[in-house]
Design an enzyme around this catalytic site. Structure first.
Site, short mmCIF file in Angstrom:
data_model
loop_
_atom_site.label_atom_id
_atom_site.label_comp_id
_atom_site.label_asym_id
_atom_site.label_seq_id
_atom_site.Cartn_x
_atom_site.Cartn_y
_atom_site.Cartn_z
N ARG A 19 46.29 47.52 -26.30
CA ARG A 19 46.18 46.15 -26.71
C ARG A 19 44.66 45.63 -26.71
O ARG A 19 44.01 45.51 -25.49
CB ARG A 19 46.94 45.10 -25.69
CG ARG A 19 48.37 45.35 -25.80
CD ARG A 19 48.84 45.13 -27.28
NE ARG A 19 50.42 45.01 -27.48
CZ ARG A 19 50.94 44.77 -28.45
NH1 ARG A 19 50.29 44.13 -29.48
NH2 ARG A 19 52.25 44.66 -28.44
N GLU A 53 51.57 50.98 -40.38
CA GLU A 53 50.60 51.65 -40.82
C GLU A 53 49.37 51.70 -39.49
O GLU A 53 48.90 52.51 -39.15
CB GLU A 53 49.75 51.47 -42.00
CG GLU A 53 48.77 52.26 -42.50
CD GLU A 53 48.33 52.02 -43.69
OE1 GLU A 53 47.14 52.18 -43.98
OE2 GLU A 53 48.96 52.08 -44.92
#
Length: 192
Positions: free
Chosen positions: A69, A143
């Site tokens: 993250r 993606e």
């Protein structure tokens, strides 16, 4: 408590200004009148909402993810989760996110509740779903999505939450729900 039970605490919106509309974030500033009558400003993120899934394998282990993250600069341990698409049914979103991120599908689902992870600066809500009767399949990651899927026991996840290895707010709330469900204190209404 019922909504509307505390009108003496409610702020009244006078105006809204858009500060940012990006691919993911929508930030606004509102001028408000406080309950005292004084003016103030509030800046916050408008968010479409999300879901989190607590996937439980038949042997009692949980399906979890490890994902980097960027804002916190760390790889985080999390339950599968994702943002609602415009007009998307919340259970459909939970099914989609579980399958896309982990490859699993579930035979049964139960809605547990809702959380608001950052009430001071976002409209975001997260619906908490439990999933069981899991069947493994192929993941369909976005993606730009990179994550590892792994399993752990509820006891391992609880220990990681206690020692600070897990700090993701939604996952910590999920641990609270999981503890209470496994202890029989909170009941779930399972459906196909």
């Amino acid at each position: 408590m019922a909504d509307g039970a505390d009108p003496h605490l409610v702020e009244k919106t006078l105006s809204r200004e858009e500060l940012l509309r990006g691919n993911f974030l929508h930030v606004v500033r509102e001028r408000v009148v406080l309950p005292s009558g004084a003016p103030a400003t509030r800046e916050f993120v408008i968010h479409p909402g999300a879901v989190m899934v607590i996937p439980m394998l038949d042997d009692g282990r949980l399906v979890l993810e490890r994902q980097y993250r960027h804002p916190v600069g760390r790889v985080m341990v999390e339950f599968p989760a994702g943002k609602l698409d415009a007009g998307e049914d919340r259970l459909a979103c939970a099914r989609r996110e579980l399958q896309e991120e982990t490859g699993y599908t579930a035979r049964e689902w139960a809605f547990a509740g809702q959380l608001h992870p950052v009430i001071s600066y976002s409209t975001e809500f997260i619906d908490v779903w439990f999933a069981r009767g899991l069947a493994a399949g192929e993941r369909r990651l976005d993606e730009e999505e990179f994550l590892d899927v792994f399993t752990a026991t509820p006891q391992q996840l609880l220990a990681w939450s206690r020692d600070g290895s897990v700090t993701d707010a939604k996952t910590l709330v999920g641990v609270l729900w999981l503890q209470n469900v496994l202890a029989g204190a909170w009941q779930l209404d399972w459906r196909p």
